[in-house]
Design a protein around this motif. Structure first.
Motif, PDB file in Angstrom:
ATOM      1  N   TYR A  23      76.697  55.942  41.652  1.00  0.00           N
ATOM      2  CA  TYR A  23      76.644  55.791  43.112  1.00  0.00           C
ATOM      3  C   TYR A  23      77.313  54.472  43.512  1.00  0.00           C
ATOM      4  N   PRO A  24      78.624  54.360  43.339  1.00  0.00           N
ATOM      5  CA  PRO A  24      79.311  53.087  43.606  1.00  0.00           C
ATOM      6  C   PRO A  24      79.200  52.627  45.054  1.00  0.00           C
ATOM      7  N   GLU A  25      78.885  53.538  45.943  1.00  0.00           N
ATOM      8  CA  GLU A  25      78.772  53.185  47.356  1.00  0.00           C
ATOM      9  C   GLU A  25      77.406  52.606  47.713  1.00  0.00           C
ATOM     10  N   VAL A  26      76.462  52.628  46.773  1.00  0.00           N
ATOM     11  CA  VAL A  26      75.109  52.130  47.013  1.00  0.00           C
ATOM     12  C   VAL A  26      74.917  50.807  46.275  1.00  0.00           C
ATOM     13  N   PRO A  27      74.502  49.741  46.955  1.00  0.00           N
ATOM     14  CA  PRO A  27      74.255  48.468  46.266  1.00  0.00           C
ATOM     15  C   PRO A  27      72.930  48.503  45.506  1.00  0.00           C
ATOM     16  N   VAL A  28      73.006  48.613  44.196  1.00  0.00           N
ATOM     17  CA  VAL A  28      71.830  48.647  43.327  1.00  0.00           C
ATOM     18  C   VAL A  28      71.780  47.327  42.561  1.00  0.00           C
ATOM     19  N   VAL A  29      70.626  46.684  42.550  1.00  0.00           N
ATOM     20  CA  VAL A  29      70.532  45.302  42.072  1.00  0.00           C
ATOM     21  C   VAL A  29      69.591  45.191  40.874  1.00  0.00           C
ATOM     22  N   TYR A  30      70.051  44.506  39.849  1.00  0.00           N
ATOM     23  CA  TYR A  30      69.229  44.176  38.677  1.00  0.00           C
ATOM     24  C   TYR A  30      68.731  42.739  38.807  1.00  0.00           C
ATOM     25  N   ASN A  31      67.558  42.464  38.288  1.00  0.00           N
ATOM     26  CA  ASN A  31      67.008  41.107  38.287  1.00  0.00           C
ATOM     27  C   ASN A  31      67.397  40.415  36.980  1.00  0.00           C
ATOM     28  N   TYR A  32      68.454  39.601  37.024  1.00  0.00           N
ATOM     29  CA  TYR A  32      68.967  38.965  35.810  1.00  0.00           C
ATOM     30  C   TYR A  32      68.008  37.925  35.236  1.00  0.00           C
ATOM     31  N   SER A 105      68.879  46.344  50.710  1.00  0.00           N
ATOM     32  CA  SER A 105      69.065  46.443  52.152  1.00  0.00           C
ATOM     33  C   SER A 105      68.573  45.133  52.762  1.00  0.00           C
ATOM     34  N   PRO A 106      69.165  44.693  53.871  1.00  0.00           N
ATOM     35  CA  PRO A 106      68.732  43.433  54.487  1.00  0.00           C
ATOM     36  C   PRO A 106      67.247  43.435  54.851  1.00  0.00           C
ATOM     37  N   LEU A 107      66.782  44.569  55.353  1.00  0.00           N
ATOM     38  CA  LEU A 107      65.370  44.787  55.637  1.00  0.00           C
ATOM     39  C   LEU A 107      64.950  46.070  54.937  1.00  0.00           C
ATOM     40  N   THR A 108      63.721  46.100  54.451  1.00  0.00           N
ATOM     41  CA  THR A 108      63.274  47.276  53.709  1.00  0.00           C
ATOM     42  C   THR A 108      63.412  48.558  54.526  1.00  0.00           C
ATOM     43  N   LYS A 109      63.098  48.475  55.814  1.00  0.00           N
ATOM     44  CA  LYS A 109      63.185  49.682  56.650  1.00  0.00           C
ATOM     45  C   LYS A 109      64.614  50.204  56.760  1.00  0.00           C
ATOM     46  N   ASN A 110      65.597  49.346  56.461  1.00  0.00           N
ATOM     47  CA  ASN A 110      66.995  49.773  56.539  1.00  0.00           C
ATOM     48  C   ASN A 110      67.401  50.690  55.393  1.00  0.00           C
ATOM     49  N   PRO A 113      68.356  55.354  55.907  1.00  0.00           N
ATOM     50  CA  PRO A 113      69.501  56.276  55.858  1.00  0.00           C
ATOM     51  C   PRO A 113      69.742  56.908  54.491  1.00  0.00           C
ATOM     52  N   TYR A 114      69.323  56.203  53.411  1.00  0.00           N
ATOM     53  CA  TYR A 114      69.511  56.776  52.077  1.00  0.00           C
ATOM     54  C   TYR A 114      68.657  58.008  51.856  1.00  0.00           C
ATOM     55  N   ARG A 115      67.637  58.200  52.686  1.00  0.00           N
ATOM     56  CA  ARG A 115      66.823  59.414  52.596  1.00  0.00           C
ATOM     57  C   ARG A 115      67.682  60.656  52.842  1.00  0.00           C
ATOM     58  N   LYS A 116      68.695  60.491  53.685  1.00  0.00           N
ATOM     59  CA  LYS A 116      69.580  61.612  53.997  1.00  0.00           C
ATOM     60  C   LYS A 116      70.831  61.603  53.138  1.00  0.00           C
ATOM     61  N   GLU A 120      68.143  62.015  46.266  1.00  0.00           N
ATOM     62  CA  GLU A 120      67.752  62.059  44.854  1.00  0.00           C
ATOM     63  C   GLU A 120      67.608  60.645  44.282  1.00  0.00           C
ATOM     64  N   LEU A 121      68.545  59.767  44.609  1.00  0.00           N
ATOM     65  CA  LEU A 121      68.476  58.394  44.120  1.00  0.00           C
ATOM     66  C   LEU A 121      67.266  57.669  44.699  1.00  0.00           C
ATOM     67  N   MET A 122      66.991  57.873  45.969  1.00  0.00           N
ATOM     68  CA  MET A 122      65.835  57.228  46.599  1.00  0.00           C
ATOM     69  C   MET A 122      64.548  57.559  45.851  1.00  0.00           C
ATOM     70  N   VAL A 123      64.391  58.828  45.504  1.00  0.00           N
ATOM     71  CA  VAL A 123      63.168  59.267  44.827  1.00  0.00           C
ATOM     72  C   VAL A 123      63.155  58.802  43.376  1.00  0.00           C
TER      73      VAL A 123
END
Length: 262
Positions: A23-32, A105-110, A113-116, A120-123
Motif C-alpha cells: 500500500y505505497p499510498e498509505v503512510p505506515v510507520v514503524y517505531n525504530y 494521520s495528523p489526528l486519529t479521527k482523520n 477515510p481509510y475505512r472506505k 482490509e488494511l484498517m482491520v
C-alpha cells in the motif's frame, strides 16, 4: 523471554515493510526505537493510538515522541506521557511503546477515510497490533510476571453515559464513531483466552492527550501531574488507582457476551 520478544519485533518490522510495499499510498510507520530496546529491562508495554505528525517526522520515526519539537511541544501526548512516567519512575528505557494502528494521520479521527479506501488494511493492522501486544506481554511475563500493559485511550469506543464499551450497533455493525473497534475486540478476545495473571496485568486508561489520563485519579486538583504533586500523592497511590480501574475487565466481558443483532 527477551529472544522471543526480539523475534516478535523483527516480524513486526517486516510486516510494516510489507504493508508499505503493498500500500505505497498509505503512510505506515514503524517505531525504530524498538530496534534498541533491552527487553530484559521492560516493565511496561504502553499502547497509544496511531503515529501523528511528530511521530512520522521524528528522526527516526518513533511512537509517542517523548521529546517533541513543535509549537505545542509541552502539551503533546508524548511529553505528558514522559513527564508522568518519569514521576512514576518508569523511564523510557523500561517501556515498549506500540500503537493501536501503525497508520499515520495528523489526528486519529482523520483515519476515517481509510475505512472506505483501504478497509482490509484498517482491520488487519488493528488486529495485528492487538496480537503483537498480547504476544509480547506473554513473552516478557515469563521472566517478569509483574509486567503491565497499559492501553491508553478509548478511541471513541467507550460510552461514558452507559459506562460500557461502544463497539456494536444493534444490527451487529460498528458504530461510525468507533475508531479502533477491531483492536479492542481482538485484544479482549486474546486476553479472555489468556492466563489469569496476564489478565490481571492488562489495563485500559484514558489517553495522555489533553491530560485526560488524570481524570480518573481521585483526591487531586487540578486533574494533572501538577495536581498530583500539589496533593503530595505518592507514585504507589497513583499506580494503585490506575490499576484499580475496571475498563479492561468490562471490555473482556463485553466481548465475551454476544451482542444483539436486530
Amino acid at each position: 523471554m527477551a529472544q522471543k520478544a526480539k523475534q516478535l519485533i523483527s516480524d513486526f518490522k517486516k510486516k510494516i515493510e510489507k504493508w508499505k510495499n503493498d500500500y505505497p499510498e498509505v503512510p505506515v510507520v514503524y517505531n525504530y526505537e524498538l530496534d534498541h530496546t533491552d527487553f530484559d529491562q521492560v516493565e511496561l508495554i504502553l499502547i497509544a493510538d496511531n503515529p501523528g505528525v511528530e511521530e512520522i517526522n521524528h528522526d527516526p520515526p518513533t511512537y509517542l515522541v517523548p521529546d517533541p519539537t513543535g509549537p505545542y511541544k509541552n502539551t503533546t501526548a508524548g511529553k505528558i506521557a514522559k513527564d508522568f512516567l518519569d514521576f512514576l519512575e518508569i523511564p523510557r528505557s523500561k517501556q515498549v511503546v506500540l500503537n493501536k494502528s501503525p497508520l499515520h494521520s495528523p489526528l486519529t479521527k482523520n483515519l476515517a477515510p481509510y475505512r472506505k479506501s483501504h478497509p482490509e488494511l484498517m482491520v488487519k493492522a488493528q488486529q495485528y497490533m492487538a496480537g503483537l501486544t498480547v504476544a509480547l506481554h506473554e513473552a516478557l511475563a515469563a521472566s517478569n510476571p509483574n509486567l503491565k500493559v497499559w492501553v491508553c485511550g478509548f478511541s471513541d469506543c467507550w460510552s461514558a453515559q452507559a459506562e460500557d464499551w461502544h463497539l456494536w450497533r444493534q444490527d451487529g455493525g460498528h458504530y461510525a464513531d468507533a475508531i479502533f473497534p477491531e483492536f479492542f475486540e481482538e485484544i479482549a478476545r486474546l486476553y479472555a483466552e489468556a492466563s489469569a495473571s496476564l489478565q490481571a496485568n492488562f489495563h485500559i486508561l484514558k489517553h495522555f492527550s489533553m491530560h485526560n489520563i488524570f481524570q480518573d485519579l481521585q483526591g487531586i486538583t487540578p486533574r494533572s501531574l501538577g495536581g498530583i504533586r500539589r496533593a503530595g500523592m505518592s507514585k504507589e497511590e497513583v499506580l494503585r488507582q490506575i490499576h484499580a480501574l475496571t475498563y479492561a475487565q468490562k471490555l473482556i466481558q463485553a466481548v465475551k457476551t454476544p451482542h444483539t443483532k436486530g
